[in-house]
Design an enzyme around this catalytic site. Structure first.
Site, PDB file in Angstrom:
ATOM      1  N   TRP A  28      37.974  48.990  27.425  1.00 49.81           N
ATOM      2  CA  TRP A  28      39.174  48.290  27.910  1.00 49.81           C
ATOM      3  C   TRP A  28      38.850  46.902  28.445  1.00 49.81           C
ATOM      4  CZ3 TRP A  28      37.429  53.061  29.437  1.00 49.81           C
ATOM      5  CH2 TRP A  28      36.706  53.114  30.632  1.00 49.81           C
ATOM      6  N   ARG A  29      37.575  46.552  28.431  1.00 50.81           N
ATOM      7  CA  ARG A  29      37.229  45.196  28.845  1.00 50.81           C
ATOM      8  C   ARG A  29      37.213  44.248  27.665  1.00 50.81           C
ATOM      9  NH1 ARG A  29      32.690  46.599  33.431  1.00 50.81           N
ATOM     10  NH2 ARG A  29      34.198  47.043  35.057  1.00 50.81           N
ATOM     11  N   GLU A  32      43.919  51.940  33.088  1.00 51.85           N
ATOM     12  CA  GLU A  32      44.022  52.058  34.545  1.00 51.85           C
ATOM     13  C   GLU A  32      44.568  53.415  34.962  1.00 51.85           C
ATOM     14  OE1 GLU A  32      42.652  50.338  36.647  1.00 51.85           O
ATOM     15  OE2 GLU A  32      42.129  48.558  35.505  1.00 51.85           O
ATOM     16  N   GLN A  64      41.206  58.216  39.777  1.00 53.31           N
ATOM     17  CA  GLN A  64      40.428  59.372  40.237  1.00 53.31           C
ATOM     18  C   GLN A  64      39.527  59.950  39.158  1.00 53.31           C
ATOM     19  OE1 GLN A  64      40.884  60.787  43.795  1.00 53.31           O
ATOM     20  NE2 GLN A  64      40.997  58.589  43.492  1.00 53.31           N
ATOM     21  N   LEU A 114      41.335  66.008  31.004  1.00 52.70           N
ATOM     22  CA  LEU A 114      41.206  64.846  31.899  1.00 52.70           C
ATOM     23  C   LEU A 114      41.715  65.153  33.299  1.00 52.70           C
ATOM     24  CD1 LEU A 114      42.160  61.478  30.136  1.00 52.70           C
ATOM     25  CD2 LEU A 114      40.008  62.106  31.198  1.00 52.70           C
ATOM     26  N   GLY A 115      42.621  66.142  33.397  1.00 50.44           N
ATOM     27  CA  GLY A 115      43.157  66.488  34.706  1.00 50.44           C
ATOM     28  C   GLY A 115      44.288  65.582  35.159  1.00 50.44           C
ATOM     29  N   TYR A 156      47.771  50.027  43.524  1.00 51.01           N
ATOM     30  CA  TYR A 156      46.530  49.692  42.842  1.00 51.01           C
ATOM     31  C   TYR A 156      46.778  49.322  41.381  1.00 51.01           C
ATOM     32  CZ  TYR A 156      42.580  50.053  39.916  1.00 51.01           C
ATOM     33  OH  TYR A 156      41.670  49.750  38.954  1.00 51.01           O
ATOM     34  N   ASP A 213      41.057  49.621  45.621  1.00 51.86           N
ATOM     35  CA  ASP A 213      40.834  51.021  45.244  1.00 51.86           C
ATOM     36  C   ASP A 213      39.715  51.560  46.152  1.00 51.86           C
ATOM     37  OD1 ASP A 213      38.616  49.727  44.316  1.00 51.86           O
ATOM     38  OD2 ASP A 213      38.391  51.022  42.573  1.00 51.86           O
ATOM     39  N   CYS A 267      27.143  49.235  45.370  1.00 49.37           N
ATOM     40  CA  CYS A 267      27.566  49.589  46.729  1.00 49.37           C
ATOM     41  C   CYS A 267      28.061  51.041  46.714  1.00 49.37           C
ATOM     42  CB  CYS A 267      28.665  48.632  47.188  1.00 49.37           C
ATOM     43  SG  CYS A 267      28.963  48.643  48.969  1.00 49.37           S
ATOM     44  N   CYS A 326      21.274  48.146  48.188  1.00 50.68           N
ATOM     45  CA  CYS A 326      21.430  46.840  48.831  1.00 50.68           C
ATOM     46  C   CYS A 326      20.448  45.812  48.280  1.00 50.68           C
ATOM     47  CB  CYS A 326      21.282  46.981  50.339  1.00 50.68           C
ATOM     48  SG  CYS A 326      22.548  48.054  51.059  1.00 50.68           S
ATOM     49  N   CYS A 355      22.079  43.909  45.584  1.00 50.79           N
ATOM     50  CA  CYS A 355      23.444  43.415  45.847  1.00 50.79           C
ATOM     51  C   CYS A 355      23.493  41.893  45.887  1.00 50.79           C
ATOM     52  CB  CYS A 355      23.958  43.982  47.159  1.00 50.79           C
ATOM     53  SG  CYS A 355      25.634  43.424  47.512  1.00 50.79           S
TER      54      CYS A 355
END
Length: 369
Positions: free
Chosen positions: A31-32, A44, A49, A87-88, A127, A145, A198, A205, A208
């Site tokens: 989807w990018r 999305e 979840q 997928l739920g 969101y 999110d 993160c 870290c 990051c």
DNA sequence: GATACGTGGGC
DNA sequence: TGCCCAAGTAT
């Protein structure tokens, strides 16, 4: 609230560091590769979840089958659910479908432009509205999110009190930090940072890009945990040969009640009560698996039963809808995740393509006994 | 604000 | 026969 990125200059540096990190480290997700608002919307909703790795294949199949709002709107709900099977959170699929129909009827078959209007669609919350608007339309609105929330909490630190972490404060902080020139990319970069660096536990870290702005260097409050409950359940595998030299079989399925709170209208194997087990003189289960749903562990046993035996059981006369389904039609059925898992394990489910190599097929993890 | 809604994967 | 939780939304 004290802020680790208090000045506009600080925020601008944060943006530059984050965006250049993202350019180098963004995962290549299907989807990018598009800015089609419909595709962004589908991705999305699937991602709500649900981990990106789980979504990839389903997204690709879904877009192939329903490439446009119109095609989705024209589909039958059960066909949409069949693609969603496993997928739920099936309500997502129903709402996506009904929203597509609404758009055909009242919006010329296209998605509205602004996050405010998107927010009115069923299944589109704060969101998702912000995600679609920023990624597909370039609207300067920040997403918050679970990832962004965690990143911001860590970067900004705890602040003075509980109020500092309120949704409104986080949203405000996210919008102040947002890159006005590339809101969609910035939003995805924040989420990507949360998803890959993160992390909730053991944040990396050292990798990051914005650690110099981070007040906490990775601390994160633990959430209260919920008690798992164990439930035993028994299912019947009732097969009947279909001819063709016995190569094809049909399986008996039942449809869950339309008003069931969980997975309404989805198909599963017939359940067996304790009484049925005795009555049917069922011997050994062909399969024992564990299946977790939210805070319940289902310890599932599946018993092979002859059609005639099953017909005589009390459960067989329940008012549920029953149907024989040919094994090769199973991919078109809106199965519950558990039913899908059972039929896969027992090799009844006609596996679409995936060839697994070098892996022991029975998943091992949730097998028990 | 709390709760219900699914599932698979990681440790 | 563990525990966490993931790109949330609706009620």
């Amino acid at each position: 609230m004290e802020n680790a990125v208090p000045t506009e200059q600080g925020r601008e540096t944060f943006r530059l560091l984050l965006l250049s990190w993202y350019r180098l480290n963004a995962r290549d997700l299907p989807w990018r590769q598009t800015r089609d608002p419909y595709r962004i919307w589908v991705s999305e909703v699937m991602l709500q979840q649900t981990r990106a790795a789980t979504v990839v294949d389903r997204y690709t199949q879904f877009i192939e089958r329903f490439p446009s709002i119109a095609s989705l709107a024209l589909a039958r709900e059960e066909d949409v659910l069949a693609l969603w099977s496993g997928l739920g959170y099936y309500r997502r699929a129903r709402m996506l479908h009904s929203a597509a129909q609404l758009l055909m009827k009242e919006h010329g078959g296209s998605l509205p432009k602004s996050s405010l209007e998107l927010r009115r669609l069923p299944g589109v919350g704060d969101y998702t509205a912000a995600a679609i608007a920023s990624i597909a339309r370039g609207e300067a609105v920040a997403v918050v999110d679970g990832n962004v929330e965690r990143v911001l909490m860590r970067v900004l630190g705890k602040g003075a009190g509980p109020r500092s972490a309120s949704a409104a404060r986080l949203k405000q902080a996210a919008n102040e930090l947002l890159d006005q020139g590339a809101p969609g990319t910035f939003n995805q970069a924040m989420m990507e940072l949360g998803a890959t660096v993160c992390l909730p536990h053991g944040p990396l870290c050292g990798s990051c890009p914005v650690r110099e702005f981070c007040r906490t260097q990775g601390e994160h409050p633990a959430r209260p945990r919920k008690q798992m409950v164990s439930v035993k359940s028994h299912y019947a595998l009732v097969k009947k040969p279909m001819g063709n030299g016995g190569r094809h079989v049909e399986v008996l399925l039942v449809q869950r009640q339309p008003d069931a709170s969980q997975m309404p209208g989805m198909w599963e194997l017939p359940t067996l009560g304790d009484h049925d087990l005795i009555e049917s003189k069922a011997s050994e289960p062909v399969l024992r698996i564990r299946h977790a749903i939210t805070n319940k562990n289902f310890y599932v046993q599946v018993f092979p039963l002859e059609a005639e035996t099953f017909r005589g059981l009390s459960s067989a006369s329940d008012s549920e809808t029953q149907d024989w389904v040919a094994a090769n039609k199973l991919p078109e059925i809106a199965l519950t995740g558990l039913a899908r898992k059972i039929l896969m394990r027992l090799d009844v489910f006609a596996k679409p393509r995936q060839v697994r190599q070098g892996k022991a097929l029975p998943g091992a993890d949730d097998e028990f006994l």
